[in-house]
Design an enzyme around this catalytic site. Structure first.
Site, PDB file in Angstrom:
ATOM      1  N   GLU A 146       0.792  -1.147   0.014  1.00  0.00           N
ATOM      2  CA  GLU A 146      -0.257   0.032   0.058  1.00  0.00           C
ATOM      3  C   GLU A 146       0.792   1.225  -0.082  1.00  0.00           C
ATOM      4  OE1 GLU A 146      -3.079   0.157   3.062  1.00  0.00           O
ATOM      5  OE2 GLU A 146      -4.005  -1.570   1.946  1.00  0.00           O
TER       6      GLU A 146
ATOM      7  N   GLU B  75      -5.261  -8.713   1.036  1.00  0.00           N
ATOM      8  CA  GLU B  75      -6.173  -8.356   2.038  1.00  0.00           C
ATOM      9  C   GLU B  75      -7.409  -7.987   1.731  1.00  0.00           C
ATOM     10  OE1 GLU B  75      -4.341  -5.122   4.389  1.00  0.00           O
ATOM     11  OE2 GLU B  75      -2.268  -5.714   4.156  1.00  0.00           O
TER      12      GLU B  75
HETATM   13  C1  NOJ Z   1      -4.272  -2.137   4.938  1.00  0.00           C
HETATM   14  C2  NOJ Z   1      -2.832  -2.404   5.727  1.00  0.00           C
HETATM   15  O1  NOJ Z   1      -2.160  -2.992   5.006  1.00  0.00           O
HETATM   16  C3  NOJ Z   1      -2.814  -3.004   6.976  1.00  0.00           C
HETATM   17  O2  NOJ Z   1      -1.773  -2.753   7.592  1.00  0.00           O
HETATM   18  C4  NOJ Z   1      -4.069  -2.562   7.856  1.00  0.00           C
HETATM   19  O3  NOJ Z   1      -4.070  -3.270   9.199  1.00  0.00           O
HETATM   20  C5  NOJ Z   1      -5.277  -2.886   7.112  1.00  0.00           C
HETATM   21  N1  NOJ Z   1      -5.290  -2.226   5.770  1.00  0.00           N
HETATM   22  C6  NOJ Z   1      -6.561  -2.588   7.940  1.00  0.00           C
HETATM   23  O4  NOJ Z   1      -6.642  -0.982   7.963  1.00  0.00           O
END
Ligand code: NOJ
Length: 441
Positions: free
Chosen positions: A160, A346
């Protein structure tokens, strides 16, 4: 028809959010270790987190009991390189033993090289705005690849960039908590941040490809705006696609990062700071398109009205809208544009979970969320889009950055006073989805 037989059902975590052991065995300080005081609710930090550094065996056993086929974790750069050019063997040993433990449990290890806890030594040189960071990142990638690539096939370079650049250096919500004012100096800095991050990705891909002992499968874990069609007509779908990929882009657009990485293409704005030589380094062959998906973006009409947002709509504990078609359209749009198999790196929700009187964690909202999002993904798979796997975020409740520990995303509940793990109802449901390879949801 449905998910492929070797579909990678899994879960994900990130080092700073779960490991703890922030000053153990020669680990150096990262920007979240050193700078987060005063920026996180309740003064929480990742010093102890889920103590995964010590309890990883128990956590792998839980993964095995749930039938997970894959586990995505990140390597902590400051744990492995506490100072510039200095390798910490004990830090590497942790990941090496973790990989062995996973393989012994029949679980595919998937490594993310950068999930946000930048070493302080790199920050002190300017962080992602430092011209030398892409070479430093490539050197770090080499150290990790040398140590793990005899057993690891799946690699993600960065996680990200939209967030660690946008929230870290422009809005000031994430470490290093720098805030911009939108002025010309900011624009210059933003150009350097984008360029360095993209170069770091490209140089790391080269290292993994050239030095990987097992034939590697390489991607990044991207996120950003994704518009869902308003209706099922071809026009509505095209409208959503144009919104998703439209314009010059900004750091919160997926194509801001993915176009240079995968297509070797820069927008007009990016052309002002990316040369052809840069693009040749940035654009390396990838094996999958990794995408972190939580919800779709909403259309706003010309009059500022947004019909999809309504009072009391389903939302997670983060306040994020629940939009079950997110994976469906992500897989479709990103495959159509980038022609790489999709890996959902994710997807998940924070919920108001606690251990109830019967000793269990009942979380029907999360079970429904997973089922709904996976139903959308399955539809796209059945329409012919290649999808390699789905990694739920997160295996464990963990440190949710500036929101601290209140936001619980895990399949497994963690009591931070005792470190006791309790498998939530939704995890048992996910286990059934895995067991039937998504046939029963
Ligand atoms: C994306 C991130 O990569 C992760 O670190 C985070 O905890 C989750 N989203 C939830 O916000």
């Amino acid at each position: 028809m449905g998910f492929s037989n070797n579909f990678l059902w899994g879960a994900a975590t990130a080092a700073y959010q779960v490991e703890g052991a922030y000053d153990t065995d020669g680990k150096g300080m990262g920007i979240w270790d050193a700078l987060s005081a005063g920026h996180v609710v309740h003064g929480d930090n990742g010093n102890i987190a889920c103590d995964h550094y010590r309890r990883f065996r128990e956590d792998v056993a839980i993964m095995k009991s749930l039938g997970l086929k894959a586990y995505r974790f990140s390597v902590s750069w400051p744990r492995v390189m506490p100072e510039e050019g200095k390798v910490n063997p004990k830090g590497l040993t942790f990941y090496s033993v973790l990989v062995d433990e996973l393989l012994a449990a029949g679980i595919e290890p998937m490594v993310t090289l950068f999930h946000w806890n930048l070493p302080m030594w790199a920050h002190e040189k300017g962080g992602w705005a430092w011209e030398g960071i892409s070479d430093a990142f490539a050197a770090y990638a080499k150290v990790v690849v040398d140590a793990l690539s005899d057993r690891v096939s799946y690699w993600m370079t960065i996680n990200e960039p939209c967030c660690f650049i946008g929230l870290g250096y422009l809005t000031g919500d994430h470490a290093p908590f720098e805030r911009g004012n939108g002025g010309p100096e900011d624009q210059k800095k933003f150009a350097a941040l984008t360029r360095n991050t993209l170069l770091a990705h490209g140089k790391a891909v080269r290292v993994i490809r050239e030095k990987g002992k097992k034939p590697p499968k390489i991607g990044a874990a991207l996120n950003g705006n994704l518009y869902e069609p308003r209706g099922n007509t071809p026009e509505a779908i095209e409208e959503a696609r144009v919104r998703t990929f439209g314009g010059d882009g900004s750091f919160s657009d997926v194509h801001w990062w993915a176009d240079p990485m995968i297509l070797g293409k820069a927008s007009k704005l990016q052309r002002t700071f990316l040369s052809d030589g840069d693009l040749a380094v940035i654009c390396q062959k990838l094996d999958f398109f990794g995408y972190n998906s939580y919800h779709t973006s909403n259309f706003v009409d010309d009059d500022g009205h947004n019909p999809e947002v309504y009072p009391g709509m389903p939302r997670t504990a983060m306040g994020w809208p629940i939009t079950p078609n997110a994976l469906r359209w992500a897989a479709r749009f990103f495959y159509d544009r980038y022609r790489l198999p999709i890996l959902i790196t994710e997807n998940g929700m924070a919920n108001c979970d606690f251990v109830m009187g019967d000793g269990c964690v009942h979380d029907p909202q999360r079970a429904e969320y997973i089922r709904g999002y996976l139903a959308g993904l399955k539809q796209t798979v059945e329409e012919g889009v290649p999808v390699l796997g789905y990694l739920y975020w997160s295996l464990l409740d963990n440190f949710e950055w500036a929101f601290g520990y209140d936001k619980r995303f895990g399949l497994v509940h963690v009591d931070y006073r005792t470190q006791k793990r309790t498998i939530k109802d939704s995890a048992y449901m996910y286990r059934e989805i895995i067991r039937t390879n998504g046939a029963e949801m």
